[in-house]
Design a protein around this motif. Structure first.
Motif, PDB file in Angstrom:
ATOM      1  N   SER A  12       0.820  -1.205   0.000  1.00  0.00           N
ATOM      2  CA  SER A  12       0.000   0.000   0.000  1.00  0.00           C
ATOM      3  C   SER A  12       0.857   1.259   0.000  1.00  0.00           C
ATOM      4  CB  SER A  12      -0.941  -0.007   1.208  1.00  0.00           C
ATOM      5  OG  SER A  12      -0.185  -0.058   2.393  1.00  0.00           O
ATOM      6  N   SER A  13       2.120   1.127   0.341  1.00  0.00           N
ATOM      7  CA  SER A  13       3.026   2.269   0.330  1.00  0.00           C
ATOM      8  C   SER A  13       4.451   1.747   0.164  1.00  0.00           C
ATOM      9  CB  SER A  13       2.882   3.063   1.631  1.00  0.00           C
ATOM     10  OG  SER A  13       3.293   2.263   2.717  1.00  0.00           O
ATOM     11  N   GLU A  14       5.368   2.651   0.149  1.00  0.00           N
ATOM     12  CA  GLU A  14       6.770   2.275  -0.012  1.00  0.00           C
ATOM     13  C   GLU A  14       7.451   2.244   1.361  1.00  0.00           C
ATOM     14  OE1 GLU A  14       8.216   1.279  -2.879  1.00  0.00           O
ATOM     15  OE2 GLU A  14       6.211   1.430  -3.720  1.00  0.00           O
ATOM     16  N   ARG A  15       6.852   1.538   2.295  1.00  0.00           N
ATOM     17  CA  ARG A  15       7.431   1.459   3.636  1.00  0.00           C
ATOM     18  C   ARG A  15       8.495   0.371   3.677  1.00  0.00           C
ATOM     19  NH1 ARG A  15       2.665   1.012   7.831  1.00  0.00           N
ATOM     20  NH2 ARG A  15       2.145  -0.800   6.583  1.00  0.00           N
ATOM     21  N   SER A  16       9.444   0.540   4.579  1.00  0.00           N
ATOM     22  CA  SER A  16      10.484  -0.470   4.748  1.00  0.00           C
ATOM     23  C   SER A  16       9.916  -1.650   5.526  1.00  0.00           C
ATOM     24  CB  SER A  16      11.674   0.121   5.506  1.00  0.00           C
ATOM     25  OG  SER A  16      11.319   0.341   6.871  1.00  0.00           O
ATOM     26  N   ALA A  17      10.613  -2.781   5.434  1.00  0.00           N
ATOM     27  CA  ALA A  17      10.212  -3.961   6.192  1.00  0.00           C
ATOM     28  C   ALA A  17      10.204  -3.656   7.690  1.00  0.00           C
ATOM     29  CB  ALA A  17      11.147  -5.133   5.878  1.00  0.00           C
ATOM     30  N   ALA A  18      11.155  -2.855   8.147  1.00  0.00           N
ATOM     31  CA  ALA A  18      11.218  -2.498   9.572  1.00  0.00           C
ATOM     32  C   ALA A  18       9.990  -1.704  10.003  1.00  0.00           C
ATOM     33  CB  ALA A  18      12.491  -1.703   9.857  1.00  0.00           C
ATOM     34  N   GLU A  19       9.544  -0.781   9.146  1.00  0.00           N
ATOM     35  CA  GLU A  19       8.349   0.010   9.478  1.00  0.00           C
ATOM     36  C   GLU A  19       7.110  -0.884   9.560  1.00  0.00           C
ATOM     37  OE1 GLU A  19       8.995   4.368   7.558  1.00  0.00           O
ATOM     38  OE2 GLU A  19       8.966   2.695   6.145  1.00  0.00           O
ATOM     39  N   VAL A  20       6.979  -1.792   8.610  1.00  0.00           N
ATOM     40  CA  VAL A  20       5.821  -2.690   8.609  1.00  0.00           C
ATOM     41  C   VAL A  20       5.899  -3.621   9.817  1.00  0.00           C
ATOM     42  CG1 VAL A  20       4.544  -4.438   7.314  1.00  0.00           C
ATOM     43  CG2 VAL A  20       5.647  -2.549   6.097  1.00  0.00           C
ATOM     44  N   VAL A  47       1.716  -8.819   6.839  1.00  0.00           N
ATOM     45  CA  VAL A  47       2.774  -9.802   6.594  1.00  0.00           C
ATOM     46  C   VAL A  47       3.125  -9.852   5.112  1.00  0.00           C
ATOM     47  CG1 VAL A  47       3.335 -12.275   6.640  1.00  0.00           C
ATOM     48  CG2 VAL A  47       2.332 -11.185   8.650  1.00  0.00           C
ATOM     49  N   GLN A  48       2.128  -9.760   4.251  1.00  0.00           N
ATOM     50  CA  GLN A  48       2.395  -9.736   2.815  1.00  0.00           C
ATOM     51  C   GLN A  48       3.172  -8.474   2.433  1.00  0.00           C
ATOM     52  OE1 GLN A  48      -1.541 -10.191   1.191  1.00  0.00           O
ATOM     53  NE2 GLN A  48      -1.327 -12.412   1.054  1.00  0.00           N
ATOM     54  N   GLU A  49       2.778  -7.340   3.013  1.00  0.00           N
ATOM     55  CA  GLU A  49       3.490  -6.096   2.735  1.00  0.00           C
ATOM     56  C   GLU A  49       4.926  -6.183   3.244  1.00  0.00           C
ATOM     57  OE1 GLU A  49       3.357  -1.303   3.715  1.00  0.00           O
ATOM     58  OE2 GLU A  49       1.647  -2.541   4.295  1.00  0.00           O
ATOM     59  N   TRP A  50       5.102  -6.768   4.439  1.00  0.00           N
ATOM     60  CA  TRP A  50       6.431  -6.933   5.026  1.00  0.00           C
ATOM     61  C   TRP A  50       7.311  -7.792   4.114  1.00  0.00           C
ATOM     62  CZ3 TRP A  50       8.591 -11.583   6.744  1.00  0.00           C
ATOM     63  CH2 TRP A  50       9.796 -11.462   7.429  1.00  0.00           C
ATOM     64  N   ALA A  51       6.765  -8.915   3.647  1.00  0.00           N
ATOM     65  CA  ALA A  51       7.528  -9.823   2.795  1.00  0.00           C
ATOM     66  C   ALA A  51       7.933  -9.144   1.488  1.00  0.00           C
ATOM     67  CB  ALA A  51       6.724 -11.083   2.511  1.00  0.00           C
ATOM     68  N   SER A  52       7.059  -8.344   0.932  1.00  0.00           N
ATOM     69  CA  SER A  52       7.388  -7.676  -0.332  1.00  0.00           C
ATOM     70  C   SER A  52       8.383  -6.540  -0.117  1.00  0.00           C
ATOM     71  CB  SER A  52       6.129  -7.175  -1.027  1.00  0.00           C
ATOM     72  OG  SER A  52       5.539  -6.128  -0.302  1.00  0.00           O
ATOM     73  N   ALA A  53       8.510  -6.054   1.116  1.00  0.00           N
ATOM     74  CA  ALA A  53       9.442  -4.968   1.419  1.00  0.00           C
ATOM     75  C   ALA A  53      10.836  -5.472   1.761  1.00  0.00           C
ATOM     76  CB  ALA A  53       8.906  -4.122   2.581  1.00  0.00           C
ATOM     77  N   LEU A  54      10.985  -6.776   1.961  1.00  0.00           N
ATOM     78  CA  LEU A  54      12.300  -7.331   2.289  1.00  0.00           C
ATOM     79  C   LEU A  54      13.244  -7.161   1.109  1.00  0.00           C
ATOM     80  CD1 LEU A  54      11.355 -10.667   4.072  1.00  0.00           C
ATOM     81  CD2 LEU A  54      12.332  -8.626   5.116  1.00  0.00           C
ATOM     82  N   PRO A  55      14.513  -6.923   1.394  1.00  0.00           N
ATOM     83  CA  PRO A  55      15.483  -6.824   0.295  1.00  0.00           C
ATOM     84  C   PRO A  55      15.553  -8.153  -0.452  1.00  0.00           C
ATOM     85  CG  PRO A  55      16.470  -6.177   2.400  1.00  0.00           C
ATOM     86  CD  PRO A  55      15.107  -6.723   2.693  1.00  0.00           C
ATOM     87  N   GLN A  56      15.636  -8.058  -1.756  1.00  0.00           N
ATOM     88  CA  GLN A  56      15.720  -9.251  -2.592  1.00  0.00           C
ATOM     89  C   GLN A  56      17.195  -9.674  -2.698  1.00  0.00           C
ATOM     90  OE1 GLN A  56      12.914 -10.822  -3.715  1.00  0.00           O
ATOM     91  NE2 GLN A  56      11.965  -9.274  -2.410  1.00  0.00           N
ATOM     92  N   PRO A  57      17.462 -10.985  -2.571  1.00  0.00           N
ATOM     93  CA  PRO A  57      18.857 -11.437  -2.695  1.00  0.00           C
ATOM     94  C   PRO A  57      19.370 -11.209  -4.116  1.00  0.00           C
ATOM     95  CG  PRO A  57      17.337 -13.304  -2.545  1.00  0.00           C
ATOM     96  CD  PRO A  57      16.536 -12.062  -2.330  1.00  0.00           C
ATOM     97  N   ALA A  58      20.641 -10.947  -4.212  1.00  0.00           N
ATOM     98  CA  ALA A  58      21.253 -10.738  -5.542  1.00  0.00           C
ATOM     99  C   ALA A  58      21.271 -12.058  -6.283  1.00  0.00           C
ATOM    100  CB  ALA A  58      22.690 -10.215  -5.355  1.00  0.00           C
ATOM    101  N   LYS A  59      20.984 -11.998  -7.572  1.00  0.00           N
ATOM    102  CA  LYS A  59      20.966 -13.203  -8.392  1.00  0.00           C
ATOM    103  C   LYS A  59      22.399 -13.572  -8.788  1.00  0.00           C
ATOM    104  CE  LYS A  59      16.359 -12.764 -10.062  1.00  0.00           C
ATOM    105  NZ  LYS A  59      15.458 -13.540 -10.784  1.00  0.00           N
ATOM    106  N   ALA A  60      22.684 -14.866  -8.758  1.00  0.00           N
ATOM    107  CA  ALA A  60      24.002 -15.350  -9.154  1.00  0.00           C
ATOM    108  C   ALA A  60      24.162 -15.219 -10.671  1.00  0.00           C
ATOM    109  CB  ALA A  60      24.171 -16.808  -8.734  1.00  0.00           C
ATOM    110  N   ALA A  61      25.350 -14.856 -11.072  1.00  0.00           N
ATOM    111  CA  ALA A  61      25.603 -14.664 -12.510  1.00  0.00           C
ATOM    112  C   ALA A  61      25.920 -15.966 -13.213  1.00  0.00           C
ATOM    113  CB  ALA A  61      26.738 -13.701 -12.722  1.00  0.00           C
TER     114      ALA A  61
END
Length: 61
Positions: A12-20, A47-61
């Motif tokens: 619903s917003s661009e909040r950080s995982a910590a804020e959620v 919880v869904q908003e929190w999960a989507s706000a988590l940093p995404q792991p870098a993809k292996a090349a």
């Protein structure tokens, strides 16, 4: 006619995982440890908003 509902999680917003997470903790504190039906729905949304706000792991090349 049937319409399908989207299951895509859209924050619903661009909040950080910590804020959620803080909002989730506050919800549990307000509820006294037992969530009502409405609070459960809010918890699931958070919880869904929190999960989507988590940093995404870098993809292996």
């Amino acid at each position: 006619m049937l319409h399908s509902m989207s299951t895509t999680v859209e924050p619903s917003s661009e909040r950080s995982a910590a804020e959620v997470n803080e909002e989730i903790r506050a919800l549990w504190l307000r509820s006294g440890g037992t969530l009502s039906v409405e609070q459960r729905e809010e918890y699931q949304r958070l919880v869904q908003e929190w999960a989507s706000a988590l940093p995404q792991p870098a993809k292996a090349a």
